[in-house]
Write an enzyme that holds these catalytic residues in place. Structure first.
Site, mmCIF file in Angstrom:
data_model
loop_
_atom_site.group_PDB
_atom_site.id
_atom_site.type_symbol
_atom_site.label_atom_id
_atom_site.label_comp_id
_atom_site.label_asym_id
_atom_site.label_seq_id
_atom_site.Cartn_x
_atom_site.Cartn_y
_atom_site.Cartn_z
ATOM 1 N N LYS A 145 -2.657 -4.027 -5.650
ATOM 2 C CA LYS A 145 -3.455 -3.243 -6.597
ATOM 3 C C LYS A 145 -4.028 -4.156 -7.678
ATOM 4 C CE LYS A 145 -0.429 0.897 -6.446
ATOM 5 N NZ LYS A 145 -1.356 1.984 -6.114
ATOM 6 N N ARG A 149 3.988 7.677 1.971
ATOM 7 C CA ARG A 149 4.129 8.498 3.187
ATOM 8 C C ARG A 149 5.082 7.850 4.182
ATOM 9 N NH1 ARG A 149 -2.169 8.412 3.910
ATOM 10 N NH2 ARG A 149 -1.857 8.088 1.676
#
Length: 482
Positions: free
Chosen positions: A262, A336
């Site tokens: 990021k 996830r």
């Protein structure tokens, strides 16, 4: 520590307090018995306001004795969120002075006074307690006492005190810096909570998860220098429970994005990526303190998403606990992955309902902003119930579709399913379609994507940017099991 509550059945004949709040129903004129009515009329005249405008904007003034008093009207025809917001803003005027005590005077009929008491006591509890800070000199003072005049049913408010304790636990964990809440340190905190509240504790550490074949979870956690990640299972049992609810929480203690690193703007506050697990813990704590007649299995997916030579990579293919092979498309879609194996474990216990909480996708925040969270599920009736409870609790949810044709985007040429797509379109829906693959036994299931976990300026009853969203909703959802 939450403030001590004292209740009085009737309003006082004369009202004097260093920090006081008067709440009364919306009307075109001030009702009889409003504390310091002459002062309030003078304030309204000075500001050119009509009395009924107090239902939009609370006002404050200093009484002759030096006390600070706030007046607010409640329009009981408005929704819960609107009422919570007005009471929070009214109390904030008082709490900004860090008082030791606040006094609340309630006017109106019995039902109106009860509703106002619930709103005021809860807002005072969640905002009067202190969240952790790390300043050399902390000049804040926690609220110690709340006096409520005009309502005296302690049982009603004690249930809300338990909810406030759960919200505070959620927020206190979420704001901790990542060096104080590594997976190992988080597990120690959870163990202490389990001992204090007599919850059964079971941990699946990395050695056990590798042996079990929980490859989706391990793929994310293996990037950390220390093997301190784990799936933690807590159990609360009630002798009169007829239903068992599984709560699943994403507990990524820090999310770098992995090899798909990021940028700094988006890595900031990624210590809060464990908020879903904190919501699940907050619900568990509140339900325990309320002695809610439901069995709860709480599953926490606790790990970090680091970049290292051991970290998982794009195009890796990993095998999840249920045998599904996953083509890794983006290492920043780690939530996830850890939830996949955790949902499998939780659903294998065959709960009557399973709810997972996660700060899962940026696309949900893009869709809704920070004032709503999103909900999806495998039962239309369940999703609608979730939305309805969002309205009544003030923690608002927006439902999204989960139709089967969305999953075509996750078709993989080399594995059973892609982890995600690279374009990110409808990622909150695709992420839920992905997670659905790992829910076994057709377990009734809801997925809550917590786009409202942080809201600048506060949200509903809560004044801090970290909101604890989901604790109140989840508690009401558990309490309304058939």
């Amino acid at each position: 520590m939450l403030a001590q509550l004292t209740l009085f059945k009737t309003p006082p004949d004369t009202f004097s307090a260093p920090h006081g709040l008067a709440i009364f129903p919306k009307a075109k004129t001030l009702p009889e018995g409003v504390p310091h009515a002459d002062l309030l009329r003078a304030v309204l005249a000075r500001r050119g306001m009509k009395a009924e405008e107090l239902a939009k904007t609370p006002v404050a003034a200093n009484a002759a004795d030096g006390g600070l008093i706030v007046w607010a009207m409640l329009d009981f025809g408005k929704d819960t969120y609107t009422l919570q917001t007005l009471v929070r803003k009214a109390l904030k005027i008082l709490l900004d002075e860090h008082p030791k005590a606040v006094a609340v005077v309630l006017l109106g009929d019995a039902a109106q006074r009860q509703r106002a008491a619930e709103l005021a006591a809860y807002a005072a509890w969640v905002n009067g307690a202190l969240l952790p800070v790390h300043k050399k000199k902390d000049e804040r003072r926690a609220l110690q006492k709340i006096a409520v005049y005009g309502f005296d049913d302690r049982k009603v408010l004690e249930a809300l005190k338990a909810q406030a304790a759960g919200n505070l636990l959620c927020r206190a964990l979420t704001v901790l810096p990542p060096n104080e809440l590594t997976p190992g340190l988080y597990r120690k905190r959870v163990k202490k909570l389990a001992e204090a509240h007599d919850w059964k504790l079971e941990e699946y550490d990395m050695k056990a998860l590798r042996k079990m074949g929980a490859g989706a979870f391990v793929a994310v956690a293996q990037g950390s220098e220390i093997d301190d990640a784990a799936i933690v299972h807590l159990s609360y049992k009630h002798p009169k429970a007829k239903k068992t609810i599984a709560l699943v929480g994403k507990g990524i203690c820090f999310d770098t994005g992995g090899h798909n690193l990021k940028p700094s703007r988006y890595m900031h506050n990624m210590h809060e990526d464990m908020n879903g697990s904190a919501v699940a813990l907050g619900i568990l704590l509140a339900a325990s303190e309320q002695k809610l007649a439901v069995n709860i299995d709480c599953w926490l997916a606790i790990a970090q998403n680091h970049i290292s030579p051991k970290a998982y990579k794009q195009n890796d293919i990993v095998r999840a606990l249920n045998g599904t092979t996953i083509e890794v498309m983006h290492t920043d879609a780690e939530g996830r992955m850890v939830l996949a194996d955790t949902l499998t474990l939780a659903s294998r216990e065959k709960p009557d309902l399973m709810i997972d909480f996660a700060t899962l996708t940026g696309s949900m925040a893009t869709a809704l902003g920070a004032r709503y969270s999103g909900v999806l599920g495998n039962r239309d009736e369940l999703v609608q119930r979730a939305v309805n409870i969002g309205r009544s609790s003030g923690e608002r949810l927006c439902a999204f579709p989960l139709d089967e044709d969305y999953e075509a985007a996750l078709d993989s040429k080399v594995a059973d399913i892609k982890q995600c797509t690279l374009d990110g379109e409808a990622d909150h829906i695709l992420a839920t379609r992905f997670l659905k693959r790992f829910v076994e036994h057709d377990t009734p299931w809801l997925h809550v994507d917590l786009s409202a976990s942080r809201c600048e300026g506060g949200l509903g009853s809560v004044a801090s940017e970290v909101t604890g969203f989901g604790v109140g909703w989840g508690l009401e959802m558990l309490g309304k099991q058939d």
